[in-house]
Motif scaffolding. Structure first.
Motif, PDB file in Angstrom:
ATOM      1  N   TRP A 133      49.264 103.871  37.678  1.00 57.96           N
ATOM      2  CA  TRP A 133      49.733 102.977  36.531  1.00 57.96           C
ATOM      3  C   TRP A 133      50.048 101.733  37.077  1.00 57.96           C
ATOM      4  N   ALA A 134      51.226 102.153  38.287  1.00 59.13           N
ATOM      5  CA  ALA A 134      51.737 101.005  38.689  1.00 59.13           C
ATOM      6  C   ALA A 134      51.018 100.175  39.330  1.00 59.13           C
ATOM      7  N   GLU A 135      49.946 100.707  40.090  1.00 56.76           N
ATOM      8  CA  GLU A 135      49.095  99.583  40.918  1.00 56.76           C
ATOM      9  C   GLU A 135      48.355  98.773  39.852  1.00 56.76           C
ATOM     10  N   HIS A 136      48.068  99.239  38.722  1.00 52.83           N
ATOM     11  CA  HIS A 136      47.577  98.082  37.690  1.00 52.83           C
ATOM     12  C   HIS A 136      48.618  97.349  36.760  1.00 52.83           C
ATOM     13  N   LYS A 137      49.914  97.723  37.156  1.00 55.17           N
ATOM     14  CA  LYS A 137      50.911  97.219  36.105  1.00 55.17           C
ATOM     15  C   LYS A 137      50.502  97.650  34.747  1.00 55.17           C
ATOM     16  N   ALA A 138      50.115  98.695  34.556  1.00 50.57           N
ATOM     17  CA  ALA A 138      49.771  99.377  33.241  1.00 50.57           C
ATOM     18  C   ALA A 138      50.951  99.701  32.373  1.00 50.57           C
ATOM     19  N   TRP A 139      50.706  99.669  31.241  1.00 46.48           N
ATOM     20  CA  TRP A 139      51.426 100.308  30.103  1.00 46.48           C
ATOM     21  C   TRP A 139      50.695 101.537  29.361  1.00 46.48           C
ATOM     22  N   THR A 140      51.606 102.167  28.808  1.00 52.23           N
ATOM     23  CA  THR A 140      50.879 103.545  27.861  1.00 52.23           C
ATOM     24  C   THR A 140      50.954 103.289  26.553  1.00 52.23           C
ATOM     25  N   THR A 141      49.972 103.703  25.777  1.00 54.29           N
ATOM     26  CA  THR A 141      50.228 103.877  24.306  1.00 54.29           C
ATOM     27  C   THR A 141      50.122 105.665  24.115  1.00 54.29           C
ATOM     28  N   VAL A 142      50.500 105.688  23.065  1.00 56.52           N
ATOM     29  CA  VAL A 142      50.318 107.357  22.821  1.00 56.52           C
ATOM     30  C   VAL A 142      50.028 107.611  21.148  1.00 56.52           C
ATOM     31  N   GLU A 143      49.065 108.621  20.958  1.00 53.80           N
ATOM     32  CA  GLU A 143      48.962 109.179  19.747  1.00 53.80           C
ATOM     33  C   GLU A 143      49.567 110.471  19.497  1.00 53.80           C
ATOM     34  N   ILE A 144      50.334 110.883  18.391  1.00 55.33           N
ATOM     35  CA  ILE A 144      50.968 111.969  18.185  1.00 55.33           C
ATOM     36  C   ILE A 144      50.322 112.646  17.148  1.00 55.33           C
ATOM     37  N   THR A 145      49.998 113.965  17.336  1.00 54.93           N
ATOM     38  CA  THR A 145      49.374 114.774  16.193  1.00 54.93           C
ATOM     39  C   THR A 145      50.052 116.127  16.012  1.00 54.93           C
ATOM     40  N   ALA A 146      50.261 116.495  15.009  1.00 55.52           N
ATOM     41  CA  ALA A 146      51.133 117.694  14.543  1.00 55.52           C
ATOM     42  C   ALA A 146      50.244 118.772  15.109  1.00 55.52           C
ATOM     43  N   ASP A 147      50.690 119.886  15.696  1.00 59.13           N
ATOM     44  CA  ASP A 147      49.848 120.980  16.065  1.00 59.13           C
ATOM     45  C   ASP A 147      49.599 121.844  15.040  1.00 59.13           C
ATOM     46  N   GLU A 148      48.257 121.813  14.671  1.00 56.12           N
ATOM     47  CA  GLU A 148      47.871 122.830  13.370  1.00 56.12           C
ATOM     48  C   GLU A 148      48.168 124.082  13.576  1.00 56.12           C
ATOM     49  N   ASP A 149      47.940 124.535  14.975  1.00 58.24           N
ATOM     50  CA  ASP A 149      48.266 126.005  15.345  1.00 58.24           C
ATOM     51  C   ASP A 149      49.506 126.424  15.761  1.00 58.24           C
ATOM     52  N   ASP A 150      50.459 125.665  15.155  1.00 56.12           N
ATOM     53  CA  ASP A 150      52.125 125.869  15.627  1.00 56.12           C
ATOM     54  C   ASP A 150      52.400 127.157  15.442  1.00 56.12           C
ATOM     55  N   GLN A 151      53.103 127.919  16.462  1.00 53.14           N
ATOM     56  CA  GLN A 151      53.606 129.304  16.205  1.00 53.14           C
ATOM     57  C   GLN A 151      55.084 129.353  16.406  1.00 53.14           C
ATOM     58  N   GLY A 152      55.687 128.254  16.220  1.00 56.40           N
ATOM     59  CA  GLY A 152      57.151 128.275  16.698  1.00 56.40           C
ATOM     60  C   GLY A 152      57.708 129.180  15.508  1.00 56.40           C
ATOM     61  N   PRO A 153      59.151 129.024  15.687  1.00 59.28           N
ATOM     62  CA  PRO A 153      59.994 129.788  14.750  1.00 59.28           C
ATOM     63  C   PRO A 153      60.054 129.003  13.423  1.00 59.28           C
ATOM     64  N   GLY A 154      60.464 129.648  12.516  1.00 55.81           N
ATOM     65  CA  GLY A 154      60.621 128.931  11.204  1.00 55.81           C
ATOM     66  C   GLY A 154      62.038 128.080  11.142  1.00 55.81           C
ATOM     67  N   ASP A 155      62.191 127.107  10.151  1.00 56.76           N
ATOM     68  CA  ASP A 155      63.180 126.344  10.198  1.00 56.76           C
ATOM     69  C   ASP A 155      64.561 126.936   9.375  1.00 56.76           C
ATOM     70  N   THR A 156      65.535 126.437   9.673  1.00 53.31           N
ATOM     71  CA  THR A 156      66.723 126.981   8.818  1.00 53.31           C
ATOM     72  C   THR A 156      67.337 125.612   8.462  1.00 53.31           C
ATOM     73  N   PRO A 157      68.392 125.781   7.648  1.00 54.19           N
ATOM     74  CA  PRO A 157      68.997 124.723   7.175  1.00 54.19           C
ATOM     75  C   PRO A 157      69.728 123.753   8.080  1.00 54.19           C
ATOM     76  N   THR A 158      69.814 124.232   9.383  1.00 56.05           N
ATOM     77  CA  THR A 158      70.436 123.287  10.418  1.00 56.05           C
ATOM     78  C   THR A 158      69.669 123.252  11.496  1.00 56.05           C
ATOM     79  N   SER A 159      68.328 123.908  11.511  1.00 57.56           N
ATOM     80  CA  SER A 159      67.658 123.714  12.757  1.00 57.56           C
ATOM     81  C   SER A 159      66.118 123.672  12.415  1.00 57.56           C
ATOM     82  N   SER A 160      65.444 122.738  12.912  1.00 61.39           N
ATOM     83  CA  SER A 160      63.981 122.608  12.629  1.00 61.39           C
ATOM     84  C   SER A 160      63.444 122.517  14.078  1.00 61.39           C
ATOM     85  N   PHE A 161      62.055 123.113  14.030  1.00 63.37           N
ATOM     86  CA  PHE A 161      61.104 123.233  15.055  1.00 63.37           C
ATOM     87  C   PHE A 161      59.858 122.593  14.917  1.00 63.37           C
ATOM     88  N   ARG A 162      59.344 121.606  15.594  1.00 66.70           N
ATOM     89  CA  ARG A 162      58.111 120.996  15.553  1.00 66.70           C
ATOM     90  C   ARG A 162      57.188 121.181  16.926  1.00 66.70           C
TER      91      ARG A 162
END
Length: 234
Positions: A133-162
């Motif tokens: 990237w540095a050789e080409h003086k590049a910058w990056t762009t990103v697309e962010i998609t929610a994982d539909e197969d998310d198997q993380g723990p459930g949320d609580t009133p004070t904690s959230s997982f994504r």
């Protein structure tokens, strides 16, 4: 990617962490005199310490990376997305390594996690992808998609997982294009005040990325050498 997500889901129920891999070289420890047992090397002799990277330049009006719109602090998904967008948007004409983008994302972190980021000193050399990237003086762009197969723990009133999939592209100022950051990120958020979520931890599983271009010798050298250290963090 499905296999990665399943393996990640099992690990996420027990731990949330940030993984940092730092490379270092080993000296030849053979006894040159050939007599008697070889002396036990000290840590400094065995693992040469890399010079820390200097801090990058502040972004200005000519930078390709633009500020991320402020998310709704009461929406944990929006806060997580804003952190990911900021932390993985690089401009190698200004940034000396990924940590510069991480520092731009401090505002989305808890005070404790922000302090960890500020105190981290990355060693010289940010990998083959960054050198390209540095050789080409590049910058990056990103697309962010929610994982539909998310198997993380459930949320609580004070904690959230994504869990999100990050799909990045690199854009060179010379017209070159290539692959940018590619990863699955599990983000833990904490309620730090009424209606205010902050990122408390992240676990990342990088995707396997084939090389898109071979960096020149000069680019590789500049990526692996650096002047005196400056404050940086992960």
């Amino acid at each position: 990617m499905a296999a990665v997500r399943k393996a990640l889901g099992a690990a996420l129920t027990t731990a949330v962490c940030v993984v940092l891999l730092t490379g270092c070289g080993l000296k030849d420890l053979r006894d040159d005199k050939g007599a008697g047992p070889a002396p036990v090397p000290s840590v400094s002799e065995t693992f040469p310490i890399k010079a820390p990277l200097p801090a990058g330049k502040p972004l200005d009006g000519q930078a390709k990376v633009k500020p991320v719109p402020s998310p709704d602090p009461a929406d944990p998904s929006a806060v997580a997305r804003a952190w990911l967008m900021t932390a993985y948007s690089y401009d190698t004409a200004y940034d000396t390594g990924p940590q510069d983008a991480n520092l731009r994302a401090l505002g989305y972190l808890t005070d404790k996690q922000a302090e960890v980021e500020r105190s981290y000193r990355p060693g010289a050399g940010s990998g083959a992808a960054w050198a390209t990237w540095a050789e080409h003086k590049a910058w990056t762009t990103v697309e962010i998609t929610a994982d539909e197969d998310d198997q993380g723990p459930g949320d609580t009133p004070t904690s959230s997982f994504r869990t999100f999939l990050v799909d990045g592209k690199a854009h060179g100022r010379d017209g070159w294009t290539g692959t940018g950051p590619q990863l699955t990120a599990f983000v833990e958020l904490t309620m730090t005040g009424p209606g205010t979520w902050k990122v408390a931890g992240v676990m990342v599983t990088p995707a396997a990325i084939p090389p898109s271009a071979a960096p020149s010798a000069s680019a590789s050298a500049s990526a692996s050498s650096s002047p005196s250290p400056s404050t940086t963090a992960r």
